[in-house]
Design an enzyme around this catalytic site. Sequence first.
Site, mmCIF file in Angstrom:
data_model
loop_
_atom_site.group_PDB
_atom_site.id
_atom_site.type_symbol
_atom_site.label_atom_id
_atom_site.label_comp_id
_atom_site.label_asym_id
_atom_site.label_seq_id
_atom_site.Cartn_x
_atom_site.Cartn_y
_atom_site.Cartn_z
ATOM 1 N N GLN A 265 4.649 -6.456 8.024
ATOM 2 C CA GLN A 265 3.472 -7.108 8.552
ATOM 3 C C GLN A 265 3.436 -8.528 7.881
ATOM 4 O O GLN A 265 2.403 -9.230 8.232
ATOM 5 C CB GLN A 265 2.519 -6.314 7.855
ATOM 6 C CG GLN A 265 2.635 -4.688 8.037
ATOM 7 C CD GLN A 265 1.513 -4.008 7.210
ATOM 8 O OE1 GLN A 265 0.459 -3.854 7.336
ATOM 9 N NE2 GLN A 265 2.349 -3.388 6.083
ATOM 10 N N ASP B 44 6.192 -14.390 7.115
ATOM 11 C CA ASP B 44 7.018 -15.552 6.252
ATOM 12 C C ASP B 44 8.266 -15.651 6.493
ATOM 13 O O ASP B 44 9.087 -16.523 5.892
ATOM 14 C CB ASP B 44 6.749 -15.313 4.692
ATOM 15 C CG ASP B 44 6.889 -13.962 4.330
ATOM 16 O OD1 ASP B 44 7.900 -13.437 4.848
ATOM 17 O OD2 ASP B 44 6.097 -13.498 3.362
ATOM 18 N N HIS C 62 3.258 -8.806 12.935
ATOM 19 C CA HIS C 62 2.180 -9.815 13.040
ATOM 20 C C HIS C 62 2.630 -11.090 13.486
ATOM 21 O O HIS C 62 1.847 -12.175 13.091
ATOM 22 C CB HIS C 62 1.308 -9.686 11.804
ATOM 23 C CG HIS C 62 0.600 -8.606 11.587
ATOM 24 N ND1 HIS C 62 0.266 -8.014 10.173
ATOM 25 C CD2 HIS C 62 0.220 -7.714 12.275
ATOM 26 C CE1 HIS C 62 -0.137 -6.942 10.229
ATOM 27 N NE2 HIS C 62 -0.311 -6.690 11.480
ATOM 28 N N CYS D 127 0.696 -31.565 27.482
ATOM 29 C CA CYS D 127 -1.078 -31.541 28.100
ATOM 30 C C CYS D 127 -2.021 -31.984 26.973
ATOM 31 O O CYS D 127 -3.215 -31.510 27.361
ATOM 32 C CB CYS D 127 -1.147 -30.210 28.492
ATOM 33 S SG CYS D 127 -1.386 -28.732 27.328
ATOM 34 N N GLY E 126 5.372 -2.858 -0.961
ATOM 35 C CA GLY E 126 4.270 -3.953 -0.909
ATOM 36 C C GLY E 126 3.152 -3.800 0.025
ATOM 37 O O GLY E 126 2.640 -4.794 0.369
ATOM 38 N N SER F 81 -0.127 -0.985 0.761
ATOM 39 C CA SER F 81 -0.796 0.146 0.627
ATOM 40 C C SER F 81 -1.268 0.908 1.852
ATOM 41 O O SER F 81 -1.846 2.084 2.042
ATOM 42 C CB SER F 81 -2.118 -0.242 -0.198
ATOM 43 O OG SER F 81 -2.881 -1.149 0.323
ATOM 44 N N GLU G 223 0.978 -0.854 -7.287
ATOM 45 C CA GLU G 223 -0.297 0.497 -7.576
ATOM 46 C C GLU G 223 0.016 1.199 -6.308
ATOM 47 O O GLU G 223 -0.578 1.158 -5.182
ATOM 48 C CB GLU G 223 -1.576 -0.302 -7.383
ATOM 49 C CG GLU G 223 -1.963 -1.012 -8.623
ATOM 50 C CD GLU G 223 -3.105 -1.844 -8.349
ATOM 51 O OE1 GLU G 223 -4.054 -1.390 -7.697
ATOM 52 O OE2 GLU G 223 -3.374 -3.008 -8.664
#
Length: 255
Positions: A113, A116, A131, A163, A200, A202, A228
């Site tokens: 997702q 980078d 993405h 343009c 990395g 959730s 988490e």
Amino acid sequence: MSASFREHIVKIMEITQTEKAADILQTSRKTIALTGAGVSTESGIPDFRSAGGLWSRYDPYEYGTIHAFKRDPEKVWQMLAELMKIADAKPNAGHRVMARLEEKGLLKGVITQNIDMLHQKAGSHNVVEFHGAVKTLTCLSCGKQYPNTFVTPENMPPRCMDCESIIKPDVVFFDEQIPNDSLFGAEELMADADVILVAGTSCQVAPASYIPQRLYEQGGRIIELNLEPALEAIASVTLAGGFSEQMEKLERQLH
Ligand SMILES: [Zn+2]
């Protein structure tokens, strides 16, 4: 129970989880990975959604939609100028372990997702960028494409040489569809996959969130690696901790 004994037990349980994950990786038919913002924080890219992240400073509705870009591209480029700096980030040890897993044939590909490009920089080849990425920019008026090196602090906001329109990075805004290539790429990776390493993320945000759920429903197993943990209800193994630390631990367990 004494504190040291408890620590000892926790350590054993950790090893067991890592061993279990390594065993799943080495016996699976096809393992794929799904990654999110949490794998890039060690590379100095804060989660956009975290406190201090991009969306705490720029209202996503005013700066993160294609609608907003078309209405006022100069304004949206205030945010994009910051976003494009991601292109200079370096992969971390966790990204490199993932690349080595692919090299060894233990990982067939990564759906990310993140925008980078850090998986590719670390050496991963089969990467589906759900993405988009800050690699290229496109002129929405004439379709001419530009490399990210075209963007400099001196030419903000960057304009098309043909343009004069303000150009847009090839990243997916909130109100845009996931590109078809990415959807097909993800489908191809998911087909007959029996294990997914989720790291990395959730998995709160659709449509990437449905990927582990679908794999689970088709009988696949989930290895979750999160600071988490959020998928404990459906994960076979949970590796709680930092991305690089846990990936390196996992790699050490492979034989
Ligand atoms: Zn143009």
